[in-house]
Design a protein around this motif. Sequence first.
Motif, short mmCIF file in Angstrom:
data_model
loop_
_atom_site.label_atom_id
_atom_site.label_comp_id
_atom_site.label_asym_id
_atom_site.label_seq_id
_atom_site.Cartn_x
_atom_site.Cartn_y
_atom_site.Cartn_z
N PHE A 213 -7.61 -17.47 -17.92
CA PHE A 213 -6.65 -17.57 -19.02
C PHE A 213 -7.14 -18.66 -19.98
N GLN A 214 -7.31 -18.34 -21.25
CA GLN A 214 -7.72 -19.29 -22.28
C GLN A 214 -6.85 -19.10 -23.51
N LYS A 215 -6.17 -20.17 -23.91
CA LYS A 215 -5.32 -20.04 -25.09
C LYS A 215 -5.10 -21.41 -25.73
N SER A 216 -5.06 -21.41 -27.04
CA SER A 216 -4.82 -22.63 -27.81
C SER A 216 -3.45 -22.54 -28.47
N GLU A 223 -7.04 -23.81 -20.24
CA GLU A 223 -7.86 -22.82 -19.54
C GLU A 223 -7.52 -22.87 -18.07
N ALA A 224 -7.17 -21.73 -17.50
CA ALA A 224 -6.83 -21.66 -16.08
C ALA A 224 -7.61 -20.54 -15.43
N ILE A 225 -8.09 -20.80 -14.21
CA ILE A 225 -8.86 -19.81 -13.45
C ILE A 225 -8.25 -19.68 -12.07
N ARG A 286 -8.19 -23.45 -10.80
CA ARG A 286 -8.53 -24.60 -11.64
C ARG A 286 -7.77 -24.49 -12.96
N ILE A 287 -7.28 -25.63 -13.42
CA ILE A 287 -6.61 -25.67 -14.72
C ILE A 287 -7.18 -26.84 -15.51
N GLN A 288 -7.53 -26.58 -16.76
CA GLN A 288 -8.08 -27.58 -17.66
C GLN A 288 -7.22 -27.65 -18.92
N THR A 298 -8.16 -32.18 -15.75
CA THR A 298 -8.64 -31.08 -14.92
C THR A 298 -8.09 -31.23 -13.52
N ALA A 299 -7.64 -30.13 -12.94
CA ALA A 299 -7.19 -30.13 -11.55
C ALA A 299 -7.73 -28.87 -10.87
N THR A 300 -8.30 -29.05 -9.69
CA THR A 300 -8.89 -27.93 -8.95
C THR A 300 -8.48 -28.02 -7.49
#
Length: 708
Positions: A213-216, A223-225, A286-288, A298-300
């Motif tokens: 997921f990528q959004k501004s 960004e989240a994976i 992961r979320i950035q 950042t957290a993973t």
Amino acid sequence: MDYYLSVNNFTENGILDGSRFIRNTFRNNNTYKFMDGRLKFDQNVNLTLTKNTPKPLNAFNAAYRQSPLVPVMYANGRYGVPFVNKTTGFVTYEGQPGDNIGSLNSIGNPVYEVLRNNNLQNTTTLQGSFEGEFKIVDYLKFNSRFGATKFWYNGRTFNNIKHGWLNADPTRTESEFETLRTNNPTSTSYAYNSLNISQNESFRWVWENFLTFQKSFDRHHVEAILGMSREKFDIASSMSASAYDVPEKEQYWNIDLANSSGSSAYPKTVNQTSYTPIALASYFGRIQYNYDNRYYLTATVRRDGSSVFKANENYWGTFPSFGAGWTISNEEFMQEASWINFLKVRANWGELGNQQIPLNVSQILTSPGSSNYNYVFGPEQTLVFGAAFGTPAVDLTWEKTREAGVGLDFGFLNNNLSGSIDYYHKLNTNTILDVTPTLNSSYARNFYAHGAKVLNQGFEAILTWSKTLSEDFNYSFGVNYAYNSNKVKEVTPAYDGATGGSLANGQITKQLRVGQPIYAWWMWEADGVWQTAEEIANNPRYGSPIPGHLRYKDQNEDGVIDNRDKVFFGSYIPSSTYGINLAVNYKKVDFAVYGYGVAGNKVYNALKGTRIDGGENITAETFKQRWTGPGSTNVHPGAARDSYASSYYLESGSYFRINNITLGYTFSRLYSNTSKLRLYVTAQNPFIFTKYSGFSLKYRECRKQLQA
């Protein structure tokens, strides 16, 4: 559709005569796009074929140790062996009746060892991956990737036994060999030749799926994976077969054609093994977060499972990590500092997992023939099969390392000067040790166990200066440096004082101890050289020294030399590593130099140690510096040396190596505007600068000393 196709050939002749390596690589990458690019498939296939004719590395050792008085070949066509006429003192197998012909040493002929070695190794590696990507919406996409590697190995070793027997003694004759062969029909020592065939194959696959997921949102960017993976490797098997007396011509070297002489019936042996695969499974997220390209979070978190921990079914480990960053150069108050182009600070904390050990299961050792596991009982001496407890499967789980660090990235002066500085603190909380059982242990083999906490901390720095002076000329120069401190913080009491670094003569050189680097050098401190028998009789000593032997320091002054007098002398692990690189481009000419080095480590130079045979070669330096009598030297021992490990043999492992120099020229626009042809010459490892007096220094060789 986008496609890429390449063919590569690499051929290299080794240092030893007859050594050659050939590698052919075929690569194809294709990209297929559908639905206006929303659906995309990537396919990659690599095929690598190698052919290798290796020569024995022991030839280097033989060349170093063999006396230069021994000829390469005798006049009768036989290869030289270290015979000496002890009556005349000449190094020869010839003499008068009654002369005493003996051996100068037990070292082989390096030229003959290279010549008679006949090995062939062929490998085939097929690698492939296929990935699909589907863009669900502009800010959400799904990827699925599958990759696999299949490996085949075929090896062949041919040994001309008869030729080796004849060249072991220039006085031997073929008729003598035939007589011995007739009188010993079952002894393979008198077979004409032997053939060994080995085959291995392995398979590895990995499957990964992740949603991105990528959004501004205005100045906010997220960004989240979320993903998962499966992997399985060591899906492998091996087979080897050996036989004797195959036909002389290479085209007929075949196990089925063994015992072709008609006068032999030697056994054919076949060994086959299938290995236990290892499976890994992972779930991760992961979320950035990025605010205005200034603030970063950042957290993973990972959840990993490994089948190596099957014995206690403690498969899983959870590994979180966090990071934060601040790009200071993007702040308004930095805009007037025009010389600062980029400045960012970083901080991180996280846990890493390690499961790189063999399958953790208990082993029961057996043998179908004569061995220590079996017994003979009764009047008929009947063989009774037994067993031994090989290794226990102790309670193991993932090895965890907790790491924290801070860093700084920068670019100054129009980014001509750039670099980074990092500090790290890595604590291995439950190090998995390869434990050697004590002599009174019920276990017969080494086993793995959690046994220590090990801390690595230090810093790394990279600095690069690059400049474009004109359209035709630019250059760059870079340096990097890293410092690492390795220290054992805790050790399980049962393993505290565990030793390692065997010299294969009963001597050990390392010990595991709190406060020291992991398996630090541990031995006696050399304290001069015994000068006279009277001096030996009136001072603490170990064993039965003679004048000229090394003297060892009585550290605790108890009048006895024993293990309590051994002390630590640093580590085999370098505390500092560094490198340089220089690149210059002028029009169509390019030039580059790369170098690296290490410092702060010590290496045990066994080449200065005792010789089993007095007739072996030694360095000129060892010869000139040796003790020759009372008062000649109190530093270097004499020609006769004991075999004990001591600080005398430790030397600095520091070195600097120029590992690559390349000069190239590029031809442009050969048949189109984008076509190019680059010709270059390169030198690999042309120079090394070190004070170490042994063989060429390599860090991986130092690691082997630990494993020993």
